[in-house]
Enzyme design. Structure first.
Site, mmCIF file in Angstrom:
data_model
loop_
_atom_site.group_PDB
_atom_site.id
_atom_site.type_symbol
_atom_site.label_atom_id
_atom_site.label_comp_id
_atom_site.label_asym_id
_atom_site.label_seq_id
_atom_site.Cartn_x
_atom_site.Cartn_y
_atom_site.Cartn_z
ATOM 1 N N THR A 13 74.897 -64.522 20.605
ATOM 2 C CA THR A 13 75.774 -65.624 21.406
ATOM 3 C C THR A 13 75.630 -65.288 22.802
ATOM 4 O O THR A 13 75.247 -64.149 23.540
ATOM 5 C CB THR A 13 77.149 -65.085 20.838
ATOM 6 O OG1 THR A 13 77.861 -63.937 21.488
ATOM 7 C CG2 THR A 13 77.375 -65.124 19.469
ATOM 8 N N GLY A 14 75.885 -66.524 23.572
ATOM 9 C CA GLY A 14 75.950 -66.493 24.784
ATOM 10 C C GLY A 14 74.474 -66.116 25.590
ATOM 11 O O GLY A 14 74.135 -65.169 26.187
ATOM 12 N N SER A 15 73.450 -66.761 24.898
ATOM 13 C CA SER A 15 71.940 -66.237 25.188
ATOM 14 C C SER A 15 71.102 -67.278 25.697
ATOM 15 O O SER A 15 69.926 -67.177 25.830
ATOM 16 C CB SER A 15 71.411 -65.642 23.712
ATOM 17 O OG SER A 15 71.409 -66.801 22.695
ATOM 18 N N THR A 16 71.605 -68.239 26.484
ATOM 19 C CA THR A 16 70.863 -69.253 27.091
ATOM 20 C C THR A 16 70.232 -68.448 28.629
ATOM 21 O O THR A 16 69.323 -69.208 29.166
ATOM 22 C CB THR A 16 71.409 -70.471 27.479
ATOM 23 O OG1 THR A 16 72.719 -70.237 28.172
ATOM 24 C CG2 THR A 16 71.665 -71.382 26.195
ATOM 25 N N GLY A 18 70.552 -64.672 31.248
ATOM 26 C CA GLY A 18 71.422 -63.366 31.684
ATOM 27 C C GLY A 18 71.103 -62.431 30.512
ATOM 28 O O GLY A 18 70.054 -62.273 29.755
ATOM 29 N N ILE A 19 71.988 -61.611 30.104
ATOM 30 C CA ILE A 19 71.549 -60.209 29.276
ATOM 31 C C ILE A 19 71.389 -60.884 27.847
ATOM 32 O O ILE A 19 70.566 -60.388 27.338
ATOM 33 C CB ILE A 19 72.799 -59.650 29.384
ATOM 34 C CG1 ILE A 19 72.912 -58.757 30.584
ATOM 35 C CG2 ILE A 19 72.812 -58.341 28.165
ATOM 36 C CD1 ILE A 19 74.107 -57.866 30.806
ATOM 37 N N GLY A 20 72.280 -62.102 27.548
ATOM 38 C CA GLY A 20 71.997 -62.598 26.061
ATOM 39 C C GLY A 20 70.454 -63.036 26.097
ATOM 40 O O GLY A 20 69.826 -62.857 24.978
ATOM 41 N N SER A 147 81.209 -53.779 28.922
ATOM 42 C CA SER A 147 81.167 -53.558 30.233
ATOM 43 C C SER A 147 81.488 -52.219 30.722
ATOM 44 O O SER A 147 82.715 -51.437 30.186
ATOM 45 C CB SER A 147 81.808 -54.677 31.053
ATOM 46 O OG SER A 147 81.591 -54.125 32.437
ATOM 47 N N TYR A 160 89.580 -59.088 33.220
ATOM 48 C CA TYR A 160 88.242 -58.950 32.352
ATOM 49 C C TYR A 160 88.417 -57.431 32.043
ATOM 50 O O TYR A 160 87.683 -57.485 31.049
ATOM 51 C CB TYR A 160 87.418 -59.285 33.645
ATOM 52 C CG TYR A 160 85.917 -58.905 33.203
ATOM 53 C CD1 TYR A 160 84.922 -59.634 32.396
ATOM 54 C CD2 TYR A 160 85.274 -57.798 33.634
ATOM 55 C CE1 TYR A 160 84.014 -59.261 31.963
ATOM 56 C CE2 TYR A 160 84.048 -57.436 33.408
ATOM 57 C CZ TYR A 160 83.445 -58.348 32.579
ATOM 58 O OH TYR A 160 82.037 -57.954 32.072
#
Length: 270
Positions: A13-16, A18-20, A147, A160
């Site tokens: 998820t969230g993989s477009t 950065g870390i993803g 994190s 956060y």
């Protein structure tokens, strides 16, 4: 170590970006078929196009869904009802200046609840669907991308930090729930990383101060993360390497763990 994930399907998820994105590429490099996820069709389609070019032998697909809502999670599940690997990476942060307790008092409920919905509940919703199926097959991997802020709560981003601490509790609890099934659940704790969100913030700071991004990063570390041992930001690939490892067969004895890729920021031994 030769990590081979051929025949495994992974959702990141969230993989477009950065870390993803680095994680999706690492899993594809190990032979897994990968489902890319992001909120918008344009970014998802572009990420899929690029990864299909980079890994022509892999099955790379994409789903645009906003996982901050139950409807978004349901949409993803409807299109991909089963998976061997789930990397709960979708998340965000509100990076703020800190000038005292007055700034903390100004954080509205919307920020607290919004971060909890995306950073925590997206992983909860997907895990409760995929975990029982993994357990039924006797193999699976779930990873929460938390994190170092989960254990080193930043005063400028308490909301956060709380959401990231909650991820650790969810991860450990789920690991307990699937004990003995062949499924592992772990959390990975990056430190300051050149990801999209923090990278963009550093670029803006550098522009505002008339410095380079590297200088802005060093200023940030000295002011906010002075305990760093590597004395630099990590790369997204360095974080992804840990995630790919805990998704592998070789990591079968690692479950319920909080694995730090924080550059030594957190000052404790365990």
């Amino acid at each position: 170590m030769n990590i081979n994930l051929s025949g495994r399907k992974a959702i990141v998820t969230g993989s477009t970006a950065g870390i993803g994105r680095a994680t999706a590429e690492g899993l594809a490099r190990a032979g897994a078929s990968v489902v890319i996820n992001g909120r918008g069709n344009a970014r998802v389609n572009e990420a899929v196009r690029q990864m299909q070019q980079a890994f022509p032998g892999n099955n790379i697909s994409g789903i645009a869904a906003d996982l901050a809502s139950p409807e978004g999670s349901e949409a993803l599940i409807a299109q991909v009802p089963d998976a061997d690997i789930l990397v709960n990476n979708a998340g965000t942060a509100y990076i703020r200046d800190y000038n005292g307790i007055e700034d903390i008092a100004k954080i509205p409920d919307e920020d607290w609840l919004g971060l909890f919905q995306l950073n925590v509940m997206s992983g909860v919703r997907l895990s409760r669907h995929y975990l029982p199926r993994m357990a039924g097959r006797g193999w699976g991997r779930v990873v929460f991308v938390s994190s170092e802020s989960a254990v080193n709560i930043p005063k400028e981003m308490i909301d956060y930090g709380v959401s990231k601490t909650a991820q650790l509790a969810v991860s450990r609890g789920l690991a307990e729930a699937v004990a003995g099934t062949g499924v592992t659940v772990n959390a990975v704790l990056p430190g300051p990383t050149r990801s999209e969100i923090l990278g963009n913030f550093m670029a803006k700071q550098a522009e505002a101060n008339g410095t380079t991004r590297e200088e802005a990063e060093q200023d940030f570390l000295k002011a906010m993360r002075s305990t760093t041992l590597i004395q630099r930001f990590a790369t997204t690939d360095e974080v992804a390497n840990m995630i790919v490892y805990v998704c592998s067969e070789q990591a079968s004895a690692t479950s319920g763990a909080a694995l730090r890729v924080d550059g030594g920021v957190v000052r404790f031994l365990a």
